[in-house]
Scaffold this motif. Structure first.
Motif, mmCIF file in Angstrom:
data_model
loop_
_atom_site.group_PDB
_atom_site.id
_atom_site.type_symbol
_atom_site.label_atom_id
_atom_site.label_comp_id
_atom_site.label_asym_id
_atom_site.label_seq_id
_atom_site.Cartn_x
_atom_site.Cartn_y
_atom_site.Cartn_z
ATOM 1 N N CYS A 95 -27.246 3.720 -9.347
ATOM 2 C CA CYS A 95 -28.346 4.150 -10.370
ATOM 3 C C CYS A 95 -27.720 4.949 -11.410
ATOM 4 N N PHE A 96 -28.178 4.503 -12.684
ATOM 5 C CA PHE A 96 -27.728 5.334 -13.831
ATOM 6 C C PHE A 96 -28.977 5.744 -14.556
ATOM 7 N N ALA A 97 -30.130 5.562 -13.949
ATOM 8 C CA ALA A 97 -31.651 5.652 -14.360
ATOM 9 C C ALA A 97 -31.754 6.965 -14.268
ATOM 10 N N GLY A 98 -32.785 7.618 -15.220
ATOM 11 C CA GLY A 98 -33.051 9.213 -15.057
ATOM 12 C C GLY A 98 -34.247 9.343 -15.586
ATOM 13 N N ARG A 99 -34.382 10.238 -16.560
ATOM 14 C CA ARG A 99 -35.633 10.729 -17.238
ATOM 15 C C ARG A 99 -36.722 11.172 -16.649
#
Length: 428
Positions: A57-61
């Protein structure tokens, strides 16, 4: 009821839902199924989801893949906590009340603020509550810095529609700043996010100075995992600090439940929503815990209520308390240092790919950063799934080519390098 609210028909209640999403024919209810058939079908449908057990996972926000120590849910998952409800009877709820008191104490220590409530639903609704705390009769306008996440702004605007509060978002062409020379005298609150939606660091102290010069409150949306390496809101002149607390020991869980953090100055203690737990002593001098303050108008004088918060997701706050106690100040600092170092390395690796550039080259970042890609970001994210990578969150308001990438302490050098190889193949 339709006449009272000015609606002509029941269908008018649904006009905000796009027509193509509305069902126009009766439900096609199949014949009854056996329990085993239902379970099998639900399992088949659930199989369409891909979890972080198989994706890097390189997703955030606002929702991040941080490591959760085993001790967190070994304790938070105990039946004493997982079955606890709102502690209206303190004599029966000392354990939960003490846990919430510790939570409040840790939030105050973390933020350098004077008072915290016993948590809220999530970061977005915590921001709404902070805005409502800031309103006074002759000040109703809300100014939002350009680096605040658009989803947070949408939530504030949704809650502001009823009382018709003006909500204006500034531009931030460089990814940070965009502060005007001065604010109008009708401004009640100025909202800044630090690190902001692009992962960039704002000059919060300058925002606070300008807001206070106009008689407005400054609200900071902060990242709890950054406060081991960044100055806390209280030291920067912030009046109200809010955050999404998912990163403090709570699982991503396909989107929730979550945790809303809110801390403020003591002057605002009676304007705070929800509950505040206090410590006292009984007649024998033994320590005890009670609900010191609670906004009771939510239950009794509902027409005068300024908030709909009458309970909270206490279990998420307890998990955050255990997580923070386990890390301690040194652990929190190490967490922040690792996130910042790995994000810097990932930014270097990814921007070395031809056609991939930083969206804001001059902005200092913490654990997220915005990229410009040579292809549409949504297509790139879809293609990365085939490589086992959840590659970030498209920033559509910046353009089709914008992508926000998050790098937590969980990401290894090998995973970052593999992300770079996959991205270079996809955009070539």
């Amino acid at each position: 009821m339709l006449a009272t609210i000015g609606a002509g028909s029941v269908d008018d209640l649904f006009e905000t839902i796009p027509p193509d999403l509305r069902l126009t024919e009766p439900l096609d209810l199949a014949a009854g199924l056996a329990e085993q058939e239902v379970v099998d079908e639900l399992g088949r449908l659930a199989g369409h989801n891909r979890s972080l057990d198989e994706l890097v996972c390189f997703a955030g926000r606002g929702a991040y893949d941080h490591y959760i120590p085993s001790v967190v849910w070994a304790l938070a998952g105990r039946s004493e906590f997982s079955t606890a409800y709102t502690p209206y009877q303190p004599e029966l709820s000392q354990g939960v009340l003490q846990a919430l008191f510790e939570y409040q104490s840790m939030v105050c220590a973390l933020t350098a603020m004077e008072v915290s409530n016993a948590s809220l639903y999530d970061g977005a609704t915590a921001l709404v509550e902070a805005v409502r705390m800031s309103l006074v009769s002759d000040r109703q306008r809300v100014i939002v810095a350009g680096g605040v996440d658009p989803r947070l702004v949408d939530t504030v605007r949704t809650y502001s529609a009823g009382p018709r509060l003006p909500v204006d978002q500034l531009a931030a062409p460089d990814g940070v700043g965009g502060m005007p020379a001065s604010f109008a005298q009708d401004v009640a609150a100025v909202i800044v996010q630090h690190p902001n939606v692009y992962g960039a660091l704002e000059d919060v102290a300058t925002w606070a100075e300008a807001a206070h010069a106009a008689g407005a409150r400054l609200i900071e949306v902060f990242d709890p995992t950054s406060l081991g390496v960044l100055a806390p809101p209280g030291d920067l002149g912030v009046d109200i600090a809010v955050a999404e607390g998912q990163s403090l020991g709570n699982h991503l869980a396909f989107g929730g439940p979550s945790l809303g953090i809110l801390a403020a100055r003591m002057t605002d203690v009676r304007r705070m929503p929800g509950r505040i737990v206090g410590e006292t002593v009984d007649l024998a001098g033994r320590p005890g815990y009670v609900l010191t303050l609670q906004a009771r108008e939510q239950h009794i004088r509902r027409e005068k209520a300024t908030s709909n918060i009458c309970t909270n997701q206490t279990l998420m706050a307890i998990a955050a308390t255990i997580y923070l106690a386990w890390l301690g100040p040194a652990g929190l600092r190490e967490l922040g240092e690792r996130c910042a170092a790995k994000a810097a390395y990932a930014l270097e690796v990814l921007t070395a790919i031809p056609g991939v550039e930083p969206a804001f080259p001059d902005a200092a970042v913490f654990k997220e950063f915005a990229l410009r890609l040579p292809r549409a970001a949504t297509d790139v994210v879809d293609d990365l799934l085939a490589h086992g990578v959840l590659g970030g969150v498209p920033a559509r308001w910046l353009g089709d080519d914008a992508l926000i990438v998050a790098v937590t302490e969980r990401r290894t050098r090998a995973q970052i390098d593999a992300f770079g190889v996959a991205l270079s193949e996809i955009v070539a």
